[in-house]
Design an enzyme around this catalytic site. Sequence first.
Site, short mmCIF file in Angstrom:
data_model
loop_
_atom_site.label_atom_id
_atom_site.label_comp_id
_atom_site.label_asym_id
_atom_site.label_seq_id
_atom_site.Cartn_x
_atom_site.Cartn_y
_atom_site.Cartn_z
N GLU A 157 -6.70 -7.24 -6.95
CA GLU A 157 -5.87 -7.79 -5.88
C GLU A 157 -6.80 -8.02 -4.71
OE1 GLU A 157 -4.41 -8.14 -2.51
OE2 GLU A 157 -3.53 -6.15 -2.70
N CYS A 178 -3.26 -8.20 3.27
CA CYS A 178 -3.49 -9.33 2.38
C CYS A 178 -2.25 -10.21 2.28
CB CYS A 178 -3.90 -8.85 1.00
SG CYS A 178 -5.48 -7.99 0.95
#
Length: 461
Positions: free
Chosen positions: A234, A268
């Site tokens: 990720e 993020c």
Amino acid sequence: MPIATVNPANGETLKTYEPMGEEELERRLQLAEATFRTYRTTTFADRARLLTRAADLLDEDRQEIGRIMTTEMGKPVKQARAEAEKCAKAMRWYAERAEGLLADEEPPGQDVRDSGASRVRVRYRPLGPVLAVMPWNFPLWQVIRFAAPALMAGNVGLLKHASNVPRTALYLEDLFHRAGFPEGCFQTLLIGSAAVDDILRDERVKAATLTGSEPAGRAVASSAGEMVKKTVLELGGSDPFVVMPSADLDRAAEVAVTARVQNNGQSCIAAKRFIVHTDVYDAFAEKFVAGMRALRVGDPLEEDTEVGPLASERGRTDLEELVDDAMRGGAEVLCGGRRPDGPGWYYPPTVLAGITRRMRVHREETFGPVATLYRAGDLDEAVLIANDSPFGLSSNVWTRDESEVDRFARDLEAGAVYVNGMTASHPAFPFGGVKRSGYGRELSGHGIREFCNITTVWQGA
């Protein structure tokens, strides 16, 4: 960088830690391998009891661990406590559901008969020690969303946390120890980034998961690929936040502010690129800029602070360079854009307009409270701008038109599409991205199965 707790509110180094030596690392790898041999045979009920106890302890500790996180990486303390509470809920979610998520599956009877079998089962078996390379921005949540499903599946964890959150990293190891997990089920490795490659290549480590930067992801994926080991990555995100004419502009602007500055803008999945239909651009921009200007920036340990300092001096410098490059390219600064005087690594909530493809801020991730505004002439242009990014983690769409919802859900290049709401992670829903945002999924049933050996058990007549 050194393994140290440095308070980003004032730059003071509170404690420095010596990295683990080779002998200690070897001892811990041996322990992880040995523990897995027996832990993998425990029942789901046993694991659930331990994980629930860990969740209870985390709830009891949320005030203390909240202050530790804030002191190490600067998030407002109210958000830090909320992070701890979220982790405890996710642990209970997996404790209650893991057995069902990993239950044996049986193919349709006709397929079984056609194969010549009397019975066929698909089983989910744990892989072994899994290395987790985790970031500082959500120092509890990023780890728990790996650890909870991994431990419930019967794996054991090895944590290499970010070097600026060592107290949080050590707390996590202690949490699982106090909950009663066997020694070696979850270990924190106080090591620098240079030591990761050797551990990843060790035969006793069966897989790896990384949340972090694109360069870090490339390095881990490359080494794991050479060793033919499973990885989940990720990485970065530059999420679009699209506002169409039918949207509730007041609500969209209010959520946009939170979506951009959550965790001091260091997330993020924070919305970063705000793409607004030309018919409502001016009205939205006015509301959004007013909301960004009104945010209270200050000491993250104060309860009413909404935006604290960035986690590191380097992070602030990187953000400043992106803003300065945009300004040199002709971007308009609608608010913010200049660091304040005084101690700490603060940066004001900032909105930039007039962004072009030549600017670095258009193609790079802004990890801090800086938003970019784009004007879109129609739906097609909004989709084009949204997808004009190397990242594809999540996305936000504001519209009351169901045909537009269908179009965005079909065409946005992202791991998630949130309509009339802010992107968030929840244990029930798969989390991850496409393009340079990584691959694989965390959370939900998809996440718990990532580090399982999916085994076909065929029995003859």
